[in-house]
Design an enzyme around this catalytic site. Structure first.
Site, PDB file in Angstrom:
ATOM      1  N   THR A 177       0.830  -1.206   0.000  1.00 44.30           N
ATOM      2  CA  THR A 177       0.000   0.000   0.000  1.00 44.30           C
ATOM      3  C   THR A 177       0.866   1.259   0.000  1.00 44.30           C
ATOM      4  OG1 THR A 177      -1.586   1.284   1.311  1.00 44.30           O
ATOM      5  CG2 THR A 177      -0.223  -0.248   2.528  1.00 44.30           C
ATOM      6  N   SER A 231      -1.523   3.190  10.491  1.00 42.69           N
ATOM      7  CA  SER A 231      -2.484   2.341  11.224  1.00 42.69           C
ATOM      8  C   SER A 231      -1.802   0.991  11.436  1.00 42.69           C
ATOM      9  CB  SER A 231      -3.775   2.142  10.416  1.00 42.69           C
ATOM     10  OG  SER A 231      -3.538   1.254   9.327  1.00 42.69           O
ATOM     11  N   TYR A 234      -2.919  -1.737  10.470  1.00 48.85           N
ATOM     12  CA  TYR A 234      -3.039  -2.391   9.161  1.00 48.85           C
ATOM     13  C   TYR A 234      -1.875  -1.986   8.249  1.00 48.85           C
ATOM     14  CZ  TYR A 234      -3.985  -2.215   4.223  1.00 48.85           C
ATOM     15  OH  TYR A 234      -3.818  -2.288   2.866  1.00 48.85           O
ATOM     16  N   HIS A 235      -1.661  -0.665   8.120  1.00 53.03           N
ATOM     17  CA  HIS A 235      -0.608  -0.208   7.213  1.00 53.03           C
ATOM     18  C   HIS A 235       0.766  -0.706   7.684  1.00 53.03           C
ATOM     19  CE1 HIS A 235      -3.751   2.731   5.858  1.00 53.03           C
ATOM     20  NE2 HIS A 235      -3.154   2.560   4.694  1.00 53.03           N
ATOM     21  N   LYS A 252       1.596  -4.160   6.463  1.00 57.08           N
ATOM     22  CA  LYS A 252       2.103  -4.171   5.076  1.00 57.08           C
ATOM     23  C   LYS A 252       3.586  -3.825   5.045  1.00 57.08           C
ATOM     24  CE  LYS A 252      -1.818  -4.792   2.743  1.00 57.08           C
ATOM     25  NZ  LYS A 252      -2.041  -5.832   1.741  1.00 57.08           N
TER      26      LYS A 252
END
Ligand code: USQ
Length: 422
Positions: free
Chosen positions: A144, A179, A181-182, A185
């Protein structure tokens, strides 16, 4: 080529499968249908009614004249994954099977841990399975643009030259994710880069911007529709703004609205993944693509949505709720994106045209979004350690779909572990 797509049932996985198959590739997919389940967990569903996976396969066969093969299973189970990779020995694996929502990862400790453990485990399992069973396979890994954050300098494609204390090197560009989530990644990127080096694999790490849209040329029938999320947790900015306008809710650029991101239409995202697959790197090469077409601020998106909605006879308004995220609300943003165009990528879709297409679909499926209007406005606050209370309160009073809805309320409430409803 034979291409294995992990996360084939998802928002971009399904259109990618159709596109690759129409190009003549043999497509095999894996999914555990967890996104369908988790969208329900926050009281929502897809604005577009999505068919069960067997129905999708049937409709795809009609369109393409061949079958998209499918394995139901979880990347957390290494023997399952190893068996699929060993049997199929694909030329490429496009890895999309990750928890993809930043707000979901910020709900509480459980959601944060789940996001990171699942995402990092799935990627590591895939790397080991490739090494063990099919080392020539090219891994195209969905990362991302959010890995880079919003630094006050231009963002290169993965690596940059550094001069420090009289020495020079070509190093990975610093990551400053926003975040849990990020960050998952970011950790994945490190693992893919390292595995590529030690085992001589071939990998492409795709730093993808925010994807928008409901359509690709292969989606010629309602049975082929892809999902379209709009709730606070699973919907992304432009998708949500369009739904807000249709529902007469305020369009919600958070805070000052100067947050700039890179955006790409679904059709062009699928095109660029196809180009990555068809142009593999050399052995031991880890390459990075920044994959987006244009950068817009959320204020730009809100204003465009407002204008298009007014053209369609709607009466939208823009409000700026306090930003529930911890992020810069005004900042510099200039990522470089040259690697894909050098391989022949060309943008085909224009933001305004796609937005008009989104509105056409939303107006068609208006009853579905009406039935879930209570899940649109934000409740998950990045500063809070536990947001479960507000989410539970919100998802409990979910009204049944009104009479005449395109999906009967009973079906909508049924548990979904098998990919049989959206
Ligand atoms: N935003 C608003 N109002 C809203 C929703 C979002 O202003 O109602 C803002 C957010 O605060 C943020 C920006 O829009 O500044 C983007 O948020 P988003 O929810 O559209 O996208 P994001 O959380 O960044 O994540 C999405 C996908 C993720 C992908 C990422 C690419 O869910 O899977 O990795 O886009 S990128 O943004 O480049 O990191």
């Amino acid at each position: 080529m034979k291409v294995l797509i992990t996360g084939i049932d998802g928002y971009s996985g399904w259109p990618l499968a159709l596109h690759l198959a129409r190009r003549g590739h043999d497509v095999v997919g894996i999914d555990n249908f967890v996104t369908r389940k988790r969208v329900k967990e926050v009281g929502s569903w897809s604005a577009t009614p999505i068919a069960s996976f067997p129905k999708r396969q049937e409709a795809a066969k009609k369109l393409l004249g061949k079958t998209i093969q499918f394995y139901k299973g979880d990347l957390a189970k290494y023997p399952f994954l190893l068996d699929v990779v060993r049997r199929e020995k694909p030329d490429a694996i496009v890895h999309l099977a990750e928890q993809r929502s930043a707000p979901y990862s910020m709900i509480d400790v459980d959601h944060a841990v789940r996001t990171q453990v699942e995402n990092i485990t799935g990627t590591l399992h895939l790397l080991y399975a490739i090494r063990e069973a099919s080392p020539e396979t090219h891994l195209v890994k969905m990362g991302t643009m959010g890995e880079y954050g919003t630094p006050n300098v231009d963002i290169p494609e993965g690596f940059f030259d550094v001069d420090f204390h009289g020495k020079r090197d070509h190093l990975p560009f610093p990551r400053q994710a926003g975040s849990w989530y990020h960050w998952s990644k970011v950790f994945d990127s490190g693992d893919v880069m390292f595995a590529t080096k030690i085992w001589g694999l071939k990998s492409t790490d795709v730093m993808q911007g925010v994807i928008y849209g409901t359509r690709t040329p292969e989606i010629t029938d309602d049975a082929l529709l892809t999902r379209f999320d709009f709730d606070e947790t699973w919907g992304t900015a432009l998708n949500r703004f369009a739904v807000e306008a249709v529902l007469g809710l305020p369009i919600t650029p958070y805070g000052r609205g100067g947050q700039i991101r890179g955006f790409i239409a679904l059709e062009d995202s699928v095109q660029s993944l196809r180009i990555a697959v068809e142009n593999p790197p050399k052995s031991s090469e880890y390459r990075v693509f920044n994959q987006f077409d244009a950068a817009y601020s959320v204020n730009d998106l809100a204003e465009l949505t407002h204008r298009v909605a007014r053209d369609l006879g709607l009466n939208p308004r823009i409000e700026h709720p306090p930003d529930p995220r911890v992020e810069a609300e005004q900042h510099y943003y200039n990522p470089i994106h040259e690697h894909l165009p050098a391989l022949g990528y060309k943008r085909t879709r224009n933001l305004e045209d796609v937005l008009r297409e989104i509105f056409r679909d939303l107006i068609r499926f208006r009853r579905r979004i009406e039935a879930r209007r209570h899940v649109v406005l934000p409740t998950v606050d990045w500063r809070q350690a536990d947001n479960t209370g507000s989410l539970t309160a919100r998802s409990h009073p979910a009204p049944a779909a009104p009479a005449g809805s395109d999906t009967p309320p009973a079906a909508a409430a049924a548990p979904d572990t098998s990919g049989t409803s959206a």
